[in-house]
Write an enzyme that holds these catalytic residues in place. Structure first.
Site, PDB file in Angstrom:
ATOM      1  N   LYS A 292       1.006  -1.100   0.068  1.00  0.00           N
ATOM      2  CA  LYS A 292       0.023   0.081  -0.013  1.00  0.00           C
ATOM      3  C   LYS A 292       0.790   1.219  -0.074  1.00  0.00           C
ATOM      4  O   LYS A 292       0.737   2.198  -0.577  1.00  0.00           O
ATOM      5  CB  LYS A 292      -0.901  -0.027   1.128  1.00  0.00           C
ATOM      6  CG  LYS A 292      -2.123  -0.999   1.109  1.00  0.00           C
ATOM      7  CD  LYS A 292      -2.968  -1.395   2.375  1.00  0.00           C
ATOM      8  CE  LYS A 292      -3.881  -2.280   1.912  1.00  0.00           C
ATOM      9  NZ  LYS A 292      -4.761  -2.853   3.144  1.00  0.00           N
TER      10      LYS A 292
ATOM     11  N   GLN B 123      -5.009  -1.580   9.191  1.00  0.00           N
ATOM     12  CA  GLN B 123      -4.840  -2.792   8.641  1.00  0.00           C
ATOM     13  C   GLN B 123      -5.415  -4.009   9.747  1.00  0.00           C
ATOM     14  O   GLN B 123      -5.030  -4.079  10.894  1.00  0.00           O
ATOM     15  CB  GLN B 123      -3.429  -3.130   8.460  1.00  0.00           C
ATOM     16  CG  GLN B 123      -3.212  -4.551   7.733  1.00  0.00           C
ATOM     17  CD  GLN B 123      -3.726  -4.421   6.277  1.00  0.00           C
ATOM     18  OE1 GLN B 123      -3.942  -3.357   5.564  1.00  0.00           O
ATOM     19  NE2 GLN B 123      -4.215  -5.660   5.803  1.00  0.00           N
TER      20      GLN B 123
ATOM     21  N   ASP C 124     -11.417   2.254   3.468  1.00  0.00           N
ATOM     22  CA  ASP C 124     -11.721   0.900   3.337  1.00  0.00           C
ATOM     23  C   ASP C 124     -13.171   0.763   3.044  1.00  0.00           C
ATOM     24  O   ASP C 124     -13.616  -0.224   2.844  1.00  0.00           O
ATOM     25  CB  ASP C 124     -11.299   0.122   4.697  1.00  0.00           C
ATOM     26  CG  ASP C 124      -9.716  -0.396   4.750  1.00  0.00           C
ATOM     27  OD1 ASP C 124      -9.548  -0.864   3.691  1.00  0.00           O
ATOM     28  OD2 ASP C 124      -9.175  -0.252   5.640  1.00  0.00           O
TER      29      ASP C 124
HETATM   30  N1  GUN Z   1      -6.896  -7.028   5.840  1.00  0.00           N
HETATM   31  C1  GUN Z   1      -7.095  -7.574   4.591  1.00  0.00           C
HETATM   32  N2  GUN Z   1      -7.647  -6.962   3.924  1.00  0.00           N
HETATM   33  C2  GUN Z   1      -7.885  -5.526   4.408  1.00  0.00           C
HETATM   34  C3  GUN Z   1      -8.347  -4.447   3.714  1.00  0.00           C
HETATM   35  O1  GUN Z   1      -8.710  -4.331   2.612  1.00  0.00           O
HETATM   36  N3  GUN Z   1      -8.084  -3.406   4.662  1.00  0.00           N
HETATM   37  C4  GUN Z   1      -7.731  -3.412   5.827  1.00  0.00           C
HETATM   38  N4  GUN Z   1      -7.870  -2.221   6.579  1.00  0.00           N
HETATM   39  N5  GUN Z   1      -7.294  -4.483   6.221  1.00  0.00           N
HETATM   40  C5  GUN Z   1      -7.286  -5.734   5.583  1.00  0.00           C
END
Ligand code: GUN
Length: 277
Positions: free
Chosen positions: A44, A88, A111
């Protein structure tokens, strides 16, 4: 496709910088040292650099308290140069992820996990689409795979993927079934699917006997096989000759998720600065 999306975001970001002197900013919060989460967070951050965003990483120790984490979210909510906040998941077990998500300003919730954004998605009037399901829809659009009137089966009912995935397919007039661990005759239900989305988190769970001839198979899994090698929820070798389309792991849905995150962060920046999309 992910590269194309990111290139578009990069262009739009440059335009934003030139016209308004604003640079979108994403804060990524990671708690503890889960190796998979570390890889996702690094990807990311790399994507942010590639499109010209500012990215801030907050790597907190596993023993961080709920109060400390909520205090960080509050600080980020108030930072004008941070447009998106991503915590996350999964968080260490002693932390309450629902309370943390609820604390994020919905306008910064790139998200689309906050109840306000989830509600908007249900109503079909959203600012942000959840990254993974939106990435899947973009792949279907790009390959001109019709959804309307077709049988769409999603395996998995998580808040991150399964539930919003079903909703986006429904918005495009698919006939949607969401399966889960209590579903009876799972293989039979999956065999009905014209579009089968696997999001269960079990390595190589989907086998050829669960797939209709000519189906489109989308693999959202990020699992490890018996040798510790990255694989998906679909047994690719076993299934591939039966499908019309199939996404690989790695290199399928994952990059699309990150590309959507970049789109959402740009959108958040525009929303917060009252700039038309
Ligand atoms: N953990 C697995 N996929 C995601 C996601 O798309 N966003 C976040 N914040 N955590 C995750």
């Amino acid at each position: 496709m992910a590269a194309d999306t990111k290139a578009r975001v990069k262009e739009l970001t440059e335009a934003l910088k030139n016209t308004y002197h604003i640079t979108p900013g994403l804060a990524v919060v990671i708690v503890g040292d889960d190796p998979a989460s570390r890889v996702y967070v690094n990807n990311k951050k790399k994507a942010c650099e590639a499109v010209g965003f500012v990215s801030e990483e907050y790597a907190l120790p596993a023993e961080t308290t709920q109060e400390e984490l909520l205090a960080l979210v509050e600080t980020l909510n108030s930072k004008p140069d941070i447009n998106g906040i991503l915590v996350q998941l999964p968080l260490p077990k002693h932390l309450d992820d629902k309370a943390v998500i609820a604390a994020i300003n919905p306008q910064k919730d790139v998200d689309a996990f906050h109840a306000v954004n989830v509600g908007k998605i249900m109503l079909g009037e959203y600012d942000f689409l959840p990254c993974t399901p939106a990435g899947v829809m973009e792949m279907l659009h790009s390959y001109q795979i019709p959804v309307e009137g077709r049988e769409c089966v999603v395996i998995g009912r998580s808040n991150i993927v399964g539930k919003p995935m079903g909703m986006l397919l429904l918005h495009e007039n698919g006939t949607v079934t969401i399966c889960h661990s209590r579903t009876k005759n799972l293989a039979e239900v999956c065999r009905r699917a014209d579009i089968l989305v696997a999001a269960v988190g079990i390595p190589k769970f989907v086998k050829a006997d669960m797939v209709k001839e000519g189906a489109v198979v989308i693999d959202v899994g990020m699992d490890r096989d018996e040798n510790g090698k990255l694989c998906g929820d679909v047994d690719f070798e076993n299934v591939k000759d039966k499908c019309s389309f199939i996404t690989p792991v790695p290199g399928g849905v994952g990059p699309m998720t990150i590309a959507t995150l970049m789109k959402n962060t740009l959108k958040a920046c525009k929303l917060q600065n009252n700039i038309a999309d």
